[in-house]
Design an enzyme around this catalytic site. Structure first.
Site, PDB file in Angstrom:
ATOM      1  N   TYR A   1      43.492  55.851  -2.847  1.00  0.00           N
ATOM      2  CA  TYR A   1      43.614  57.003  -3.754  1.00  0.00           C
ATOM      3  C   TYR A   1      44.804  57.840  -3.311  1.00  0.00           C
ATOM      4  CZ  TYR A   1      42.887  61.567  -5.862  1.00  0.00           C
ATOM      5  OH  TYR A   1      43.079  62.742  -6.544  1.00  0.00           O
TER       6      TYR A   1
ATOM      7  N   GLU B   1      47.326  61.930 -10.371  1.00  0.00           N
ATOM      8  CA  GLU B   1      46.655  61.060  -9.415  1.00  0.00           C
ATOM      9  C   GLU B   1      46.770  59.604  -9.816  1.00  0.00           C
ATOM     10  OE1 GLU B   1      42.591  62.346  -9.167  1.00  0.00           O
ATOM     11  OE2 GLU B   1      41.969  61.136 -10.872  1.00  0.00           O
TER      12      GLU B   1
END
Length: 381
Positions: free
Chosen positions: A101, A189
């Site tokens: 991530y 993101e």
């Protein structure tokens, strides 16, 4: 303004983030044609502005073009958390070895953009934060210096990125930061940032939110707005220059000024009620603007009373009162209303509303108390 996955990934790619080959389709036939052009196994991904698409069945693999058509047929038209799927992204499938991530947010407490990374990619970062917060690395970025190589390298090492991929990770982190800053984003993101079979880092999914107040600098981004997935009343409010957010309560609020609107919602809660919305008509609100605001408030079937809290500085109280009456002619209603008008031409404004048999109040305490009791049916005007 939230962007769809395919839009976010295209922006990331423009700044140097590697992403899979893929195209968007609005029909099953188009999905089949895209899969044929890609010439590989594909993943069909619903494009809706909500999380949990995979769990809802909105992301599926397809081995052949015909299978891609069948999968797209099933996904298009699906309802995912109240949103209808109108388009799908057809991406080449990846041989995923590990999921990471990588994201950027604005930390208002630190007054910095903060980069977050985790070895636990592919799931909601909120879940990681709740259950294994030690697996999240955060780096605050100095706005004058930007993201430095050593910071990205430190994050890569703490995330367990293989040494041979650290240089690639640094380039991706720098590209994501550049995309974030140059797009005036509030969120960006990549989840997951995957290590794929050939030993490369690829951004398989992307998410981006852009500051609405900066869109005048980005007409290209403004054109990406997906009006089909916006709340229709929020879209209507934006058209009139109103700041509106729908909530779950029963007392509609119309206020001029964001801070005053927050205080109004607080005092409604204090008196035992619950606000149905945040609505700031802004300074200098004219009658047509106030009328549009009231139409939007009354469109909410949960609203049992309406509270107006107007501080007349630039905004004239009599002008607001006329706007309220104009709206009531267009949208007749039996919903009780209470108005607290203070400031420029407040006496005239109160007189106009009193003649229309509306409740008025001299203080916010009085107005909130009356609105809450009116919503409960304890007070008639």
């Amino acid at each position: 303004m939230n962007l769809q996955e395919y839009q976010s990934k295209r922006i990331f790619a423009k700044f140097g983030v590697p992403i899979p080959r893929g195209e968007v389709a609005t029909t099953a036939t188009a999905a089949r044609d895209i899969a044929r052009r890609l010439g590989t196994r594909v993943v069909i991904k619903s494009q809706v502005l909500v999380g949990g698409r995979g769990k809802a069945g909105g992301i599926k693999l397809a081995n052949t073009p015909d299978e891609a058509e069948a999968v797209a047929e099933r996904i298009l038209g699906m309802d995912i958390k109240g949103l209808k799927v109108r388009k799908v992204l057809v991406d080449e499938a990846a041989d995923i070895r590990k999921e990471l991530y990588l994201g950027l947010v604005i930390d208002r407490a630190q007054r910095r953009v903060v980069m977050m990374g985790s070895s636990e990619g592919g799931v909601d970062i909120e879940e990681v934060a709740a259950h294994t917060p030690e697996k999240i690395t955060k780096i605050a970025i100095d706005p004058f210096l930007g993201l430095k190589d050593y910071q990205a390298r430190e994050m890569a090492m703490t995330m367990g990125v293989n040494r041979e991929l650290v240089s690639d990770f640094i380039r991706i982190a720098q590209a994501l930061y550049t995309a974030f800053v140059q797009s005036d984003a509030s969120l960006a993101e990549i989840n997951p940032l995957a290590i794929v079979g050939e030993g490369k880092l690829v951004g398989l999914d992307g998410k981006m939110a852009v500051d609405d107040n900066a869109l005048f600098r980005h007409p290209d981004l403004d054109e990406m707005r997906d009006v089909d997935e916006e709340d229709p009343y929020e879209a209507e409010a934006r058209r009139f220059g109103l700041s509106y957010v729908k909530l779950d309560g029963e007392i509609g609020c119309m206020v001029n000024g964001a801070g005053l609107a927050m205080a109004t919602m607080d005092i409604i809660k204090f008196y035992g009620g619950s606000p149905a919305n945040f609505l700031d008509v802004g300074g200098g609100a004219q009658a047509d603007k106030v009328a549009a605001a009231l139409r939007i408030i009354l469109s909410d079937k949960n609203v049992k009373a309406v509270l107006f809290n107007i501080f007349g500085g630039i905004t004239r109280c009599d002008e607001v009162a006329r706007g309220i009456l104009t709206a009531l002619k267009e949208v007749p209603t039996t919903v009780p209303m209470v108005a607290r008008l203070v400031g420029t031409n407040e006496a005239e404004g109160r007189a106009i509303l009193a003649d229309a048999h509306m409740g008025t109040a001299a203080t916010l305490d009085e107005a909130a108390d009356k609105a809450v009791r009116a919503a409960r049916g304890e007070l008639k005007f």
